[in-house]
Write a protein that holds these residues in place. Sequence first.
Motif, PDB file in Angstrom:
ATOM      1  N   PRO A 167       0.844  -1.214   0.000  1.00  0.00           N
ATOM      2  CA  PRO A 167       0.000   0.000   0.000  1.00  0.00           C
ATOM      3  C   PRO A 167       0.874   1.257   0.000  1.00  0.00           C
ATOM      4  O   PRO A 167       2.026   1.226   0.457  1.00  0.00           O
ATOM      5  CB  PRO A 167      -0.778  -0.121   1.315  1.00  0.00           C
ATOM      6  CG  PRO A 167      -0.695  -1.558   1.712  1.00  0.00           C
ATOM      7  CD  PRO A 167       0.630  -2.041   1.195  1.00  0.00           C
ATOM      8  N   ARG A 201       1.005   3.943   1.769  1.00  0.00           N
ATOM      9  CA  ARG A 201       1.532   4.392   3.055  1.00  0.00           C
ATOM     10  C   ARG A 201       2.791   3.609   3.431  1.00  0.00           C
ATOM     11  O   ARG A 201       3.805   4.173   3.842  1.00  0.00           O
ATOM     12  CB  ARG A 201       0.460   4.202   4.145  1.00  0.00           C
ATOM     13  CG  ARG A 201       0.930   4.555   5.530  1.00  0.00           C
ATOM     14  CD  ARG A 201      -0.121   4.261   6.588  1.00  0.00           C
ATOM     15  NE  ARG A 201       0.474   4.343   7.905  1.00  0.00           N
ATOM     16  CZ  ARG A 201       1.153   3.347   8.464  1.00  0.00           C
ATOM     17  NH1 ARG A 201       1.298   2.201   7.839  1.00  0.00           N
ATOM     18  NH2 ARG A 201       1.683   3.511   9.665  1.00  0.00           N
ATOM     19  N   GLU A 202       2.741   2.298   3.270  1.00  0.00           N
ATOM     20  CA  GLU A 202       3.871   1.450   3.624  1.00  0.00           C
ATOM     21  C   GLU A 202       5.016   1.634   2.620  1.00  0.00           C
ATOM     22  O   GLU A 202       6.186   1.498   2.968  1.00  0.00           O
ATOM     23  CB  GLU A 202       3.425  -0.013   3.666  1.00  0.00           C
ATOM     24  CG  GLU A 202       2.773  -0.427   4.986  1.00  0.00           C
ATOM     25  CD  GLU A 202       1.394   0.152   5.202  1.00  0.00           C
ATOM     26  OE1 GLU A 202       0.781   0.637   4.227  1.00  0.00           O
ATOM     27  OE2 GLU A 202       0.918   0.143   6.359  1.00  0.00           O
ATOM     28  N   LEU A 251       6.957   4.508   3.844  1.00  0.00           N
ATOM     29  CA  LEU A 251       7.767   4.118   5.005  1.00  0.00           C
ATOM     30  C   LEU A 251       9.038   3.418   4.540  1.00  0.00           C
ATOM     31  O   LEU A 251      10.140   3.692   5.025  1.00  0.00           O
ATOM     32  CB  LEU A 251       6.980   3.152   5.894  1.00  0.00           C
ATOM     33  CG  LEU A 251       6.209   3.713   7.074  1.00  0.00           C
ATOM     34  CD1 LEU A 251       5.472   2.584   7.789  1.00  0.00           C
ATOM     35  CD2 LEU A 251       7.127   4.425   8.051  1.00  0.00           C
ATOM     36  N   LEU A 252       8.868   2.494   3.568  1.00  0.00           N
ATOM     37  CA  LEU A 252      10.015   1.754   3.029  1.00  0.00           C
ATOM     38  C   LEU A 252      11.013   2.712   2.378  1.00  0.00           C
ATOM     39  O   LEU A 252      12.215   2.682   2.662  1.00  0.00           O
ATOM     40  CB  LEU A 252       9.524   0.720   2.014  1.00  0.00           C
ATOM     41  CG  LEU A 252      10.587  -0.021   1.192  1.00  0.00           C
ATOM     42  CD1 LEU A 252      11.448  -0.900   2.094  1.00  0.00           C
ATOM     43  CD2 LEU A 252       9.950  -0.875   0.096  1.00  0.00           C
TER      44      LEU A 252
END
Lengths: 417, 417
Positions: B67, B69-70, B73-74
Amino acid sequence: MDLIVQKFGGTSLSDDQSRRHVLRHIIRELEAGNQLVVVVSAMGRSGDPYATDSLLDLIRGRGDALPPRERDLLLSCGELISAAVLCNLLQAEGFPSVVLTGGQAGIRTDDHYGSARILEINGERIRKHLSAREVVIVTGFQGMTRDGEVTTLGRGGSDTSATALGVALKANIVDIYTDVDGILTADPRWVSDARPLTAVSYEEICNMAQNGAKVIHPRAVEIAMKAGVPVRVRSTFSDSEGTLVTNAQALRSQGIWYDRTVTGLAHVKNVTQLSVVNHDGPADLQLRVFRAMASHGISVDFINVMPTGVHYTVSDSDAPLAVRLLAELGFEPQVRRGCAKVSVIGGGMNGEPGVMAVIVEALTAAGIPILQSADSNTTIWVLISETDLAEALQALHSAFGLHLTPNRRNIEEEVGL
Amino acid sequence: MDLIVQKFGGTSLSDDQSRRHVLRHIIRELEAGNQLVVVVSAMGRSGDPYATDSLLDLIRGRGDALPPRERDLLLSCGELISAAVLCNLLQAEGFPSVVLTGGQAGIRTDDHYGSARILEINGERIRKHLSAREVVIVTGFQGMTRDGEVTTLGRGGSDTSATALGVALKANIVDIYTDVDGILTADPRWVSDARPLTAVSYEEICNMAQNGAKVIHPRAVEIAMKAGVPVRVRSTFSDSEGTLVTNAQALRSQGIWYDRTVTGLAHVKNVTQLSVVNHDGPADLQLRVFRAMASHGISVDFINVMPTGVHYTVSDSDAPLAVRLLAELGFEPQVRRGCAKVSVIGGGMNGEPGVMAVIVEALTAAGIPILQSADSNTTIWVLISETDLAEALQALHSAFGLHLTPNRRNIEEEVGL
């Protein structure tokens, strides 16, 4: 419906094939209708670019001057990357999942960068995602201060994240997945017929971990123990149930306490024994010796204070400094390098007579000298030469019948409680 | 004492040798007594394990279901890692420095993961660290929502971070370090005597970037332009002053505006020209054509609506779909693949007569057919065959004297302002 916390270590996340096994364990619990919080370590072992050690290698040899706060920021990437990789796989399989950093998961810590302590966990956000039927993937090993600074919990920190989340969320169980089939009676690299234990108590696993067995971080066990949350240590690569870790009462009430006095063996190598003899010396010999060790941060073990002097052990790597400090105090210690400490551990040995006798008999029969010994109510330690280690472990393992699969018998019947 | 924002791209941070050059630029400014905010991209190019593309490779081909959002983050790990590496080097050299994530640096964005917009920047924390004489290293390309979610600003986002911070902190200048000596009159891979420009206006660099020159992200320039913060594009690997980017008034007032009508050339390859002829067809031909393109997300360019039909261009990769859509509407377009768009850019050409004449004359002399043309008050575009591109760029570069080092002359004297 159970709430389960699963923790996967670096080896379990190191490549596509291992991650398939991880998925299998996650999907099994989801299909059983359980709610899942999955705590992940950084991917792989040393050498993989996203492992914790590889991130540190970016600093090592390049000045090594990174402040602790920035070091934690750097290291936090290891778990973030593996969390994202796992999230991607779960989503691709059709299982909604979300990644939360330690801070987003509500893990508040103090600001001791590199070895932060968890102050509290606010499980509100995790619960919200669980209610929305999402798998919550939490980056292990890390938290956040109240000021929004990223912290790490120190080595073994992902175990701590997992049990602390288990306690905060009142999980039914915390499953620590690793690359062995649970907790073994001894290190299988040294004892060929070591076998997995069905269950151990918190105290036993703490003793094992503190005495050299690489099973689960002692701090993680203490947290689970205080709240009585059961933990299972099991293999990512099999469907074995692994070893249940809980309190002795729970084990008894479930009828899975064995008629065993000794549960397992652990050992530590590279130990040096120092003996300082008291030739009409000052009465405060021991005080001066241990004060000198403490002021230089040397860990001491196997301390044996007698009128004739002091015996104790330090690690082989601390030995040269220890000897120099003793010389500065005017002492000429006897130095025996290359020793090993063997721990015979059993929650059931408390008050049982004859355990020490079995140890002495087994080692004597094998011609192995005992250099020193010590005991608590759940552990007996013997110091031997490292060259005798393999034979000593095998002899003790056999003497206590640890290679035999025990019958499931309730100790309460046995002892008439 | 100036406050300077420096931005270093991935190539500048890719290995120990490049990072030595980065250190040199930082230390030079510190020794001149300036305050420094250093914005970093992820290390290296594609292939390096910590480059943005390599992080994405962990997902690609493994379901590609992460997704947004993730995903952010990554990706945020790329800049965190390079920031920590730079911080370590600075500390080792004895220069106190601190790493701030986008969020910690006060960059608040909306929650459009992958292409978030900066809503506001609270520079308080950066100022505090600057006052404490620390170099503030900020992870580029990223911000944080009000809810504490990590976001990324999209490709070229580190340039945007740098100019936005420059504006928020009222920096004296924003230095964008790259691997070329500033902004060149043309792409040196195509024009052998292309040379760096001493100064250009915001509008000119925007035109260049929008027309295919890979110099600095247009969004970053717009942010600097609105607040009038000067930007310099310069090389990490030399001590050249690079190209100053500011507004035309400032250039004039500093006497570094040239008597130039044309500043530089840019180009885009892989363009397909489509011509739809209006054989007694419906009057709403153009409406139906462009509605069909828009509904399928096809970017169109070089639109030329005439009574006899419509000419326009799409990218070669969009061409097959565009042709199919036109066929569905009953049109049989003429298709010319493999075209190139050449942009002749100059803030000084506004109202200058004869620029188009020079272009036509140069291309005609070289035997190069002009397939289509368009113009604004600062740019003239011509569409040619890609096979003619090298010759056309060289011919235009010479025709406008771009290979000649200009005299520093104030255009105000020239034009009598």
